[in-house]
Scaffold this motif. Structure first.
Motif, PDB file in Angstrom:
ATOM      1  N   THR A   1       0.839  -1.205   0.000  1.00 52.77           N
ATOM      2  CA  THR A   1       0.000   0.000   0.000  1.00 52.77           C
ATOM      3  C   THR A   1       0.869   1.248   0.000  1.00 52.77           C
ATOM      4  O   THR A   1       2.028   1.234   0.423  1.00 52.77           O
ATOM      5  N   ALA A   2       0.287   2.337  -0.462  1.00 50.94           N
ATOM      6  CA  ALA A   2       0.966   3.638  -0.475  1.00 50.94           C
ATOM      7  C   ALA A   2      -0.093   4.722  -0.544  1.00 50.94           C
ATOM      8  O   ALA A   2      -1.281   4.445  -0.739  1.00 50.94           O
ATOM      9  N   GLN A   3       0.354   5.966  -0.383  1.00 53.33           N
ATOM     10  CA  GLN A   3      -0.559   7.099  -0.434  1.00 53.33           C
ATOM     11  C   GLN A   3      -0.014   8.194  -1.330  1.00 53.33           C
ATOM     12  O   GLN A   3       1.203   8.350  -1.464  1.00 53.33           O
ATOM     13  N   VAL A   4      -0.925   8.947  -1.905  1.00 59.50           N
ATOM     14  CA  VAL A   4      -0.630  10.226  -2.536  1.00 59.50           C
ATOM     15  C   VAL A   4      -1.507  11.252  -1.846  1.00 59.50           C
ATOM     16  O   VAL A   4      -2.733  11.093  -1.789  1.00 59.50           O
ATOM     17  N   SER A   5      -0.900  12.291  -1.262  1.00 54.44           N
ATOM     18  CA  SER A   5      -1.653  13.333  -0.568  1.00 54.44           C
ATOM     19  C   SER A   5      -1.363  14.678  -1.222  1.00 54.44           C
ATOM     20  O   SER A   5      -0.211  14.984  -1.527  1.00 54.44           O
TER      21      SER A   5
ATOM     22  N   GLU B   1      -7.600  17.514   7.928  1.00 53.85           N
ATOM     23  CA  GLU B   1      -6.597  18.415   7.377  1.00 53.85           C
ATOM     24  C   GLU B   1      -7.039  18.874   5.986  1.00 53.85           C
ATOM     25  O   GLU B   1      -7.844  18.204   5.331  1.00 53.85           O
ATOM     26  N   PRO B   2      -6.502  19.997   5.486  1.00 50.64           N
ATOM     27  CA  PRO B   2      -6.841  20.460   4.134  1.00 50.64           C
ATOM     28  C   PRO B   2      -6.080  19.658   3.073  1.00 50.64           C
ATOM     29  O   PRO B   2      -5.154  20.148   2.433  1.00 50.64           O
ATOM     30  N   LYS B   3      -6.452  18.406   2.929  1.00 52.60           N
ATOM     31  CA  LYS B   3      -5.750  17.493   2.031  1.00 52.60           C
ATOM     32  C   LYS B   3      -6.756  16.677   1.231  1.00 52.60           C
ATOM     33  O   LYS B   3      -7.843  16.350   1.714  1.00 52.60           O
ATOM     34  N   LEU B   4      -6.353  16.321   0.015  1.00 54.87           N
ATOM     35  CA  LEU B   4      -7.009  15.274  -0.742  1.00 54.87           C
ATOM     36  C   LEU B   4      -6.121  14.038  -0.622  1.00 54.87           C
ATOM     37  O   LEU B   4      -4.921  14.107  -0.925  1.00 54.87           O
TER      38      LEU B   4
END
Length: 541
Positions: free
Chosen positions: A431-435, A501-504
């Motif tokens: 797994t990984a994330q893009v923020s 938080e102000p994140k996508l």
């Protein structure tokens, strides 16, 4: 601007805090229309995460007026003469906000207990349930930047509130008048006994191995004292503590963001662990409800993902518990590995929306929750008696990780060996994330609207086989602002706005079968994730 000036003058007339009054008076004297609009053009919305935002004057900030309004709304929603437990962390204004909450609640006729000192969030959640309180409040912004604070509400089961209760409290807040006209009491009780919580978490029956060397950081938060006491009560050696981050400090001077997930946040702990040749690094976030883990690897220290720790803890709990009524739960953005583990152990499995408020509502009355986790380093660890805290708990998770590592070491193995075992057994779930952090929240809404209207046909070189708009009720889950793409070959992407938080945030998973060397499978999985990262980053930019 005249409307904002009028609102600001009305605010000044009721604000009991000389600091925010002076701040607002300076804005008014400067004629700063943009600053006024930022403070008075909108307000912090009360939702299932309570309130969270930047400190300062005005309804779009965290301050004593905002907090007293929230307390009054909560007071109006509770039954008459309810018992409420209040706790707070060590952030700027947290103690004052806790006192204001207690004053308003007691003034409304409720019985209130306030912890004497800053405590971890899970301590309060545990106290709400075990003392049979009607509700609880924790003043905390968890891992947010130092300029923020927040207000989290628990209900009588010791879990975070969920709809429609949040809307009921929000409507009651809207009906509150001037806070300087609210009755304020003074006769709340002080709570200073941590023994019930310490007994519950240190008594978890998850094996008797204790020989492990640990470096620990509370990340300038409130976890150190409670964690030390819990480790001692459970029979573990005292961890070595990162001295620069040991004491509570609301300015968090050694980290850019006090979040163990952020790059660089664990650097001091990893350096101390290398110096001491430790077996394990454990970190809590500032309110100690999250737990990060790092282990030595051939190429240096490796920080485990929340999904990796979740998979390891799940099997550790299931090895030390019994019964077909056991339930394990994770969220729709976490790894799909937990479902495979549950099937192999013959226990019940459920998926929930993101957040522990939903994890704790999953399953049925016939289920016995023994483990729940979310990929964002949150874990609720239990034993045959169930979970001691109906929320994520970084202290009990740290104890469970220490027990797991000690048990593996006794068998001549490491946590990395156990991860390889799981990869061979269930396939490698990487797994990984893009923020994407934004200054303008409208950009997040615009991106979500665009993706709903024009979903991609391919991601990471794989065909999108199914597309789910999670805003529509699906699979028994309540609607939420999220998009899920299931891809050919067992990959998956979920995109959602952050709740705090102000994140996508974009959550990526690639499942790779292991047919030979696990290292080869990890290489293929990383290549698959990198292809997904590139496409998803371009998609949401």
């Amino acid at each position: 601007m005249s409307d904002f000036r009028k609102a600001a003058e009305e605010w000044l007339a009721q604000d009991p805090d000389p600091g925010t009054r002076a701040e607002l008076r300076a804005v008014l004297d400067a004629g700063d229309g943009r600053a006024l609009a930022d403070r008075f053009g909108s307000r912090l919305e009360f939702g299932t995460a309570g309130l969270r935002g930047e400190l300062g004057a005005g309804p779009n900030r965290m301050n004593r007026v905002t907090v007293m309004r929230a307390a009054a709304g909560l007071a109006a929603t509770l039954p008459a003469n309810a018992h409420v437990v209040v706790g707070f962390d060590a952030r700027h204004k947290s103690a004052a906000f806790a006192d204001d909450t207690a004053a308003v609640l007691t003034g409304a006729g409720h019985t209130v207990e306030v912890f004497a000192e800053p405590v971890p969030t899970p301590v309060v959640a545990h106290a709400v349930r075990t003392s049979r309180a009607a509700a609880g409040v924790v003043v905390t912004a968890s891992h947010n930047p130092p300029r923020d604070n927040g207000y989290k509400v628990y209900w009588g089961d010791g879990a975070q509130i969920v709809p429609p209760l949040d809307a009921e409290i929000s409507a009651a807040i809207d009906a509150v008048g001037r806070v300087d006209e609210l009755p304020r009491g003074t006769a709340w009780r002080v709570r200073d006994d941590l023994t019930p919580y310490l007994d519950a978490v240190s008594g978890l029956r998850l094996g008797d191995a204790r020989d492990v060397s640990i470096v620990y950081t509370p990340m300038h938060g409130v976890g150190l004292g409670v964690l030390r006491a819990a480790f001692a009560a459970a029979g573990f050696p005292a961890p070595a503590v990162v001295p620069e981050q040991a004491d509570p400090d609301p300015d968090f001077p050694t980290v850019a963001f006090p979040n163990p997930e952020e790059p660089g946040a664990l650097d001091l702990a990893l350096a101390l662990a290398a110096e001491r040749d430790a077996d394990l690094v454990i970190a809590n976030d500032p309110d100690a409800d999250r737990c990060a883990v790092a282990v030595p690897a051939p190429s240096g220290w490796r920080v485990l993902t929340g999904d990796e720790v979740g998979g390891l803890l799940a099997e550790h709990v299931l090895r030390h518990t019994s019964g077909g009524d056991r339930l394990v739960v994770t969220t729709i953005v976490s790894s799909s590995l937990l479902g495979s583990i549950a099937r192999a152990h013959g226990v019940r499995f459920a998926e929930s929306l993101t957040g522990f408020k939903w994890i704790m509502k999953a399953g049925t009355d016939a289920d016995r929750l023994v483990f729940g986790y979310e990929e964002a380093l949150g874990y609720s660890v239990g034993d045959d008696r169930g979970v001691p805290v109906n929320d994520k708990d970084g202290v009990s998770a740290a104890l469970a990780v220490a027990a797991l590592a000690a048990e593996a070491a006794r068998d001549g193995r490491t946590l990395l060996d156990l991860l390889d075992d799981q990869a061979r057994r269930y396939g490698l779930h990487a797994t990984a994330q893009v923020s994407v952090r934004v200054d303008d929240l409208s950009k997040i809404a615009a991106t979500m609207s665009r993706l709903r209207a024009e979903p991609p046909a391919r991601l990471g070189g794989r065909a999108v086989e199914t597309f789910d708009d999670l805003a529509r009720p699906s699979g028994g889950l309540p609607p939420t602002d999220g998009l899920r793409f299931r891809l050919a070959g067992g990959a998956r992407v979920v995109i959602r706005p952050s709740g705090t938080e102000p994140k996508l945030k974009c959550y990526l998973e690639a499942v790779v079968p292991v047919e030979g060397d696990v290292a080869d499978a990890r290489g293929r999985a990383e290549a698959a994730l990198e292809a997904l990262r590139r496409d998803v980053a371009q998609l949401v930019s």
